[in-house]
Scaffold this active site. Structure first.
Site, PDB file in Angstrom:
ATOM      1  N   LYS A  59      34.856  41.130  39.468  1.00 32.64           N
ATOM      2  CA  LYS A  59      35.988  41.963  39.874  1.00 32.64           C
ATOM      3  C   LYS A  59      36.230  43.123  38.913  1.00 32.64           C
ATOM      4  O   LYS A  59      36.871  44.111  39.284  1.00 32.64           O
ATOM      5  CB  LYS A  59      37.257  41.105  39.983  1.00 32.64           C
ATOM      6  CG  LYS A  59      37.215  40.122  41.139  1.00 32.64           C
ATOM      7  CD  LYS A  59      38.448  39.227  41.138  1.00 32.64           C
ATOM      8  CE  LYS A  59      38.437  38.245  42.289  1.00 32.64           C
ATOM      9  NZ  LYS A  59      39.650  37.386  42.294  1.00 32.64           N
ATOM     10  N   SER A  76      41.029  38.482  37.388  1.00 32.26           N
ATOM     11  CA  SER A  76      41.173  37.031  37.360  1.00 32.26           C
ATOM     12  C   SER A  76      40.662  36.418  38.658  1.00 32.26           C
ATOM     13  O   SER A  76      40.620  37.081  39.689  1.00 32.26           O
ATOM     14  CB  SER A  76      42.660  36.694  37.162  1.00 32.26           C
ATOM     15  OG  SER A  76      42.838  35.315  36.973  1.00 32.26           O
ATOM     16  N   ASP A  77      40.296  35.139  38.577  1.00 37.29           N
ATOM     17  CA  ASP A  77      39.916  34.409  39.775  1.00 37.29           C
ATOM     18  C   ASP A  77      40.284  32.938  39.619  1.00 37.29           C
ATOM     19  O   ASP A  77      40.193  32.389  38.517  1.00 37.29           O
ATOM     20  CB  ASP A  77      38.415  34.532  40.047  1.00 37.29           C
ATOM     21  CG  ASP A  77      38.074  34.033  41.441  1.00 37.29           C
ATOM     22  OD1 ASP A  77      38.347  34.777  42.408  1.00 37.29           O
ATOM     23  OD2 ASP A  77      37.590  32.892  41.564  1.00 37.29           O
ATOM     24  N   THR A  78      40.700  32.339  40.728  1.00 37.47           N
ATOM     25  CA  THR A  78      41.098  30.927  40.744  1.00 37.47           C
ATOM     26  C   THR A  78      40.364  30.200  41.861  1.00 37.47           C
ATOM     27  O   THR A  78      40.238  30.724  42.966  1.00 37.47           O
ATOM     28  CB  THR A  78      42.621  30.800  40.984  1.00 37.47           C
ATOM     29  OG1 THR A  78      43.319  31.474  39.937  1.00 37.47           O
ATOM     30  CG2 THR A  78      43.058  29.330  41.006  1.00 37.47           C
ATOM     31  N   SER A 113      39.936  31.798  35.689  1.00 37.68           N
ATOM     32  CA  SER A 113      39.342  32.605  34.620  1.00 37.68           C
ATOM     33  C   SER A 113      39.995  33.969  34.609  1.00 37.68           C
ATOM     34  O   SER A 113      40.382  34.489  35.654  1.00 37.68           O
ATOM     35  CB  SER A 113      37.833  32.767  34.827  1.00 37.68           C
ATOM     36  OG  SER A 113      37.173  31.529  34.706  1.00 37.68           O
TER      37      SER A 113
END
Length: 193
Positions: A59, A76-78, A113
């Site tokens: 991203k 960010s990523d979940t 993250s």
């Protein structure tokens, strides 16, 4: 505190998530929102934190050419990790129902993250929280999906919503990480810049 610490940075949050945006406001950070579309596809061999680390970095890539010296880009990523596979955001009611049914009566991990990047460095941090769901009835799952429309959430649920209040027995780790941002770890990294 962070506002003064980050006074020399132009903080860019590359996230459309209203929850992440609210966390930044709660931390009293001056920031701007910039969005770029990214196809969130990752190599199949990646597991758990490797996936979210990869996607948080992915991203950030579209912004590389435009970053100025004082910019600090945060992406960010979940994911929800259950039975050795990642559960992303549901595309429709049926998928949301199937996902929540799989979480019902089970334990899963929520992994987030965060990438902090400028022209000279990048650091990726992550956090994991274990979530214990009680057995949910089909009626409860239907009520939640139709009332709260959780299509923008990894794992098809928001812990801060009705389902989190009635369906989660306990968690081990950060509550805010389950909402999509390990605020405590991000704060520490920002204070150490």
């Amino acid at each position: 505190m962070l506002k003064e610490k980050l006074a020399n940075y132009n903080v860019i949050l590359a996230s459309a998530s209203p929850r992440r945006q609210q966390f930044f406001k709660d931390l009293d950070i001056n920031f701007e929102i910039r969005l770029k579309s990214v196809d969130e596809v990752y190599p199949e061999h990646l597991k758990a934190e490797e996936i979210t680390d990869y996607l948080a970095n992915l991203k950030s890539i579209p912004f590389i050419e435009e970053l100025q010296d004082n910019d600090l880009l945060i992406t960010s990523d979940t994911i929800v990790w259950l039975d050795n596979k990642a559960l992303g955001k549901p595309v429709d009611y049926n998928e949301a129902f199937k996902i929540i049914k799989s979480l019902s009566g089970n334990t899963h991990r929520v992994i987030t993250s965060v990438s902090l990047k400028n022209k000279n460095f990048q650091k990726i941090i992550n956090d994991s929280t274990t979530v214990f769901f009680r057995e949910l009835s089909n009626e409860e799952i239907h009520y939640y999906i139709t009332t709260f429309q959780p299509y923008d959430k990894a794992g098809a649920y928001g812990i801060q919503e009705w389902i989190g209040k009635v369906g989660i027995d306990k968690i081990e780790g950060s509550y805010f990480n389950v909402m999509g941002l390990p605020v405590h770890k991000l704060y520490k990294e920002l204070m150490n810049l």
